[in-house]
Write an enzyme that holds these catalytic residues in place. Structure first.
Site, short mmCIF file in Angstrom:
data_model
loop_
_atom_site.label_atom_id
_atom_site.label_comp_id
_atom_site.label_asym_id
_atom_site.label_seq_id
_atom_site.Cartn_x
_atom_site.Cartn_y
_atom_site.Cartn_z
CG ASP A 31 -2.34 0.60 1.18
OD1 ASP A 31 -3.22 0.60 1.18
OD2 ASP A 31 -2.10 2.68 1.04
CB SER A 115 -17.30 -0.41 -8.50
OG SER A 115 -18.40 0.50 -8.22
CE1 TYR A 139 -13.93 3.97 -8.77
CE2 TYR A 139 -16.93 3.43 -8.62
CZ TYR A 139 -15.10 3.18 -7.81
OH TYR A 139 -15.09 1.61 -6.92
CE LYS A 143 -12.83 0.09 -8.61
NZ LYS A 143 -11.29 -0.14 -8.30
N1 LIG Z 1 -15.98 2.17 -0.12
C1 LIG Z 1 -16.62 1.57 -0.95
O1 LIG Z 1 -18.22 1.94 -1.01
C2 LIG Z 1 -16.51 0.65 -2.65
C3 LIG Z 1 -17.50 0.63 -3.86
C4 LIG Z 1 -17.74 -0.41 -4.65
C5 LIG Z 1 -15.73 -0.55 -4.83
N2 LIG Z 1 -14.95 0.44 -3.74
C6 LIG Z 1 -13.73 -0.58 -4.03
O2 LIG Z 1 -12.91 -0.95 -3.33
C7 LIG Z 1 -11.53 -1.34 -2.64
C8 LIG Z 1 -11.07 -0.17 -2.12
O3 LIG Z 1 -12.13 0.85 -1.71
P1 LIG Z 1 -12.19 1.08 -0.09
O4 LIG Z 1 -13.52 1.78 0.14
O5 LIG Z 1 -11.01 0.51 1.02
O6 LIG Z 1 -10.74 2.41 -0.13
P2 LIG Z 1 -9.46 3.13 0.76
O7 LIG Z 1 -9.29 4.68 -0.15
O8 LIG Z 1 -9.81 2.88 1.89
O9 LIG Z 1 -8.42 1.82 -0.25
C9 LIG Z 1 -8.41 1.44 -0.80
C10 LIG Z 1 -6.61 1.72 -0.46
O10 LIG Z 1 -5.57 1.32 -2.13
C11 LIG Z 1 -4.38 2.83 -1.62
N3 LIG Z 1 -3.74 2.65 -2.86
C12 LIG Z 1 -4.71 3.62 -4.18
N4 LIG Z 1 -3.28 3.72 -5.13
C13 LIG Z 1 -2.04 2.37 -4.61
C14 LIG Z 1 -1.17 2.68 -5.29
N5 LIG Z 1 -1.09 2.97 -6.65
N6 LIG Z 1 -0.06 2.08 -4.99
C15 LIG Z 1 -0.86 1.55 -3.53
N7 LIG Z 1 -1.59 1.46 -2.97
C16 LIG Z 1 -2.58 2.38 -3.42
C17 LIG Z 1 -4.85 3.52 -0.81
O11 LIG Z 1 -3.66 4.09 0.56
C18 LIG Z 1 -5.48 3.27 -0.25
O12 LIG Z 1 -5.56 2.35 1.51
C19 LIG Z 1 -11.64 0.42 -4.07
O13 LIG Z 1 -10.99 -0.49 -5.66
C20 LIG Z 1 -12.43 0.77 -4.43
O14 LIG Z 1 -13.11 0.96 -5.68
C21 LIG Z 1 -14.84 0.92 -2.52
#
Ligand SMILES: NC(=O)c1ccc[n+]([C@@H]2O[C@H](COP(=O)([O-])OP(=O)(O)OC[C@H]3O[C@@H](n4cnc5c(N)ncnc54)[C@H](O)[C@@H]3O)[C@@H](O)[C@H]2O)c1
Length: 317
Positions: A31, A115, A139, A143
Site C-alpha cells: 500500500d 463496483s 471511475y 473498474k
Molecule cells: N467503499 C466503497 O463503497 C466501494 C464500493 C465499490 C468499490 N470499492 C472499491 O473497493 C476498493 C477499496 O475501497 P476502500 O473504500 O477500502 O478505499 P480506500 O481508499 O480506503 O482503500 C484503497 C487503498 O489503496 C491504497 N492505494 C491507492 N492507490 C494505490 C497505489 N497506486 N499503490 C498502492 N496503494 C494504493 C490506498 O492507500 C488505500 O489504502 C477500491 O478499489 C474501491 O474502488 C469501494
C-alpha cells in the site's frame, strides 16, 4: 497460503487482512498509504510500503505468492470526471503493473474490487450481473476496464479471477478492533457519523424529488464484514480454474432519509440536515440482486443496518 493484499491498509482491505490473519493465513500488504493507514494493518501481516505506479517497489516483495487481492484504487466518482488522467494512471496503469508483476511471479488467482459503478443508470431493479455495463463516470469505466483486462489475461495467461462488484460498503469490524476513519469521506454513513460526533456541522441531502417513497435516493448498503467473507469464498471458488463476476449487496434498499432516521436512533440525537439540489449522475435507486453470489459462493449478507450503524458509531463516538 500467502496472500498479497494490495490496498490492504484501506477501509475495506484492512478488514479482509484481519480476517485472513485470524485464519492463520500469511498476508503481505502492499500500500502507498495515499488514503490508507499503517495502523489499520493487522500486526500479524507483513507491511510493504509501495506504489503500483513505481514498478521497482514490487522488488520488496519476496517469495511465493498464492493469490492477489486488489483493492488499491482512487474511488471518488466526481473527481474522476474532473481528473480522468489521475484515474487512468492509478486505477488502470496501476492494475496492469500489478497483474504483470504477479503473473511474472506465477500467481494464478486474482480477486478484484470492482463496483456497481460499472452498470451506470439501472434499467431494472434489483440489478443483476446480466444488466448492461454502461458506466456514467470515469471511475466506473476504470473498474470495467480492469474487469476486461482480467478476462483477456485469463484467456491468454491462464489466470483465474473474481471481480466483485460491491454496492455501498459500510460498517466496521464487528469486534471493534479496526478503527481507521476515512479522511474527507464522501459516502453517506461516515458523513452522518461526523455530524453526530460534532466534526461536521450538517449533512446535505442531494435531492428529495426522486421517484422514491420519500423522494430521496435509495441505495444498498453492505457491511464490510460480509464483503470480507465474500472475498474468501470467491478465492476458494476461482481456485478450481473458474472466473466469476458477481454483485455483492444485501438486496435491500434504504433511502437517505431512512438512514438519517435510523442513525439518529443509534447515536441518540437528532441529526441536522439540509435538502439541496440533486447531484449529476445519481440514479434514484441502486439495489443489487445477489442471487449469483448465493448460487456460486453460498454467500449472503448477514449483517443488518443496525450492525452497520452501531459498528460505525462505535468508531466515530
Ligand atoms: N467503499 C466503497 O463503497 C466501494 C464500493 C465499490 C468499490 N470499492 C472499491 O473497493 C476498493 C477499496 O475501497 P476502500 O473504500 O477500502 O478505499 P480506500 O481508499 O480506503 O482503500 C484503497 C487503498 O489503496 C491504497 N492505494 C491507492 N492507490 C494505490 C497505489 N497506486 N499503490 C498502492 N496503494 C494504493 C490506498 O492507500 C488505500 O489504502 C477500491 O478499489 C474501491 O474502488 C469501494
Amino acid at each position: 497460503m500467502v496472500h498479497l493484499v494490495v490496498g490492504g491498509a484501506g477501509y475495506i482491505g484492512s478488514h479482509l487482512v484481519k480476517k485472513l490473519c485470524d485464519s492463520n493465513e500469511n498476508v503481505i500488504v502492499f500500500d502507498n498509504l495515499s488514503s490508507g493507514f499503517k495502523e489499520n494493518v493487522d500486526s500479524r501481516a507483513e507491511f510493504v510500503k509501495g506504489d503500483l505506479l513505481n514498478k521497482e517497489d514490487f522488488d520488496q516483495i519476496d517469495g511465493k505468492i498464492d493469490s492477489v487481492f486488489h483493492f488499491a484504487a482512487l474511488k471518488a466518482a466526481g473527481e474522476s470526471m474532473e481528473q480522468p488522467e489521475k484515474y487512468s494512471e492509478n486505477n488502470i496503469t496501476g492494475g496492469i503493473n500489478l497483474f504483470n508483476f504477479a503473473i511474472s511471479k506465477g500467481v494464478k488467482n486474482f480477486v478484484f474490487s470492482s463496483s456497481a459503478a460499472v452498470y451506470g443508470y439501472p434499467k431494472t431493479t434489483p440489478l443483476d450481473e446480466k444488466h448492461d455495463t454502461n458506466p456514467i463516470n470515469y471511475y466506473g469505466y476504470t473498474k470495467l476496464t480492469i474487469e476486461n483486462i482480467l478476462k483477456w489475461y485469463s484467456k491468454l495467461k491462464g489466470i483465474n479471477f473474481a471481480a466483485l462488484r460491491y454496492f455501498n460498503a459500510t460498517g466496521y469490524d464487528v469486534e471493534g478492533k479496526l478503527r481507521g476513519k476515512e479522511i474527507n469521506p464522501l459516502n453517506l454513513l461516515p458523513i452522518i457519523m461526523e455530524v453526530a460526533s460534532g466534526q461536521r456541522e450538517k449533512l446535505f441531502v442531494f435531492g428529495d424529488d426522486y421517484d422514491t417513497s420519500d423522494g430521496t435516493c435509495i441505495r444498498d448498503y453492505i457491511h464490510v464484514d460480509d464483503l470480507s467473507n465474500a472475498h474468501i469464498k470467491a478465492l476458494d471458488y476461482i481456485k478450481n480454474n473458474k472466473n466469476l463476476i458477481v454483485n455483492l449487496g444485501t438486496e435491500r434498499g434504504y433511502s437517505v432519509l431512512d438512514i438519517i432516521k435510523l442513525a439518529s436512533l443509534v447515536v441518540g440525537k437528532d441529526l441536522s440536515y439540509e435538502v439541496v439540489s440533486r447531484r449529476v449522475g445519481d440514479p434514484s435507486e441502486l439495489i443489487a440482486s445477489s442471487q449469483l453470489a448465493l448460487k456460486n459462493l453460498g454467500w449472503k449478507a448477514k449483517q443488518d443496518m443496525n450492525s452497520i450503524l452501531k459498528t460505525t458509531w462505535d468508531v466515530y463516538n
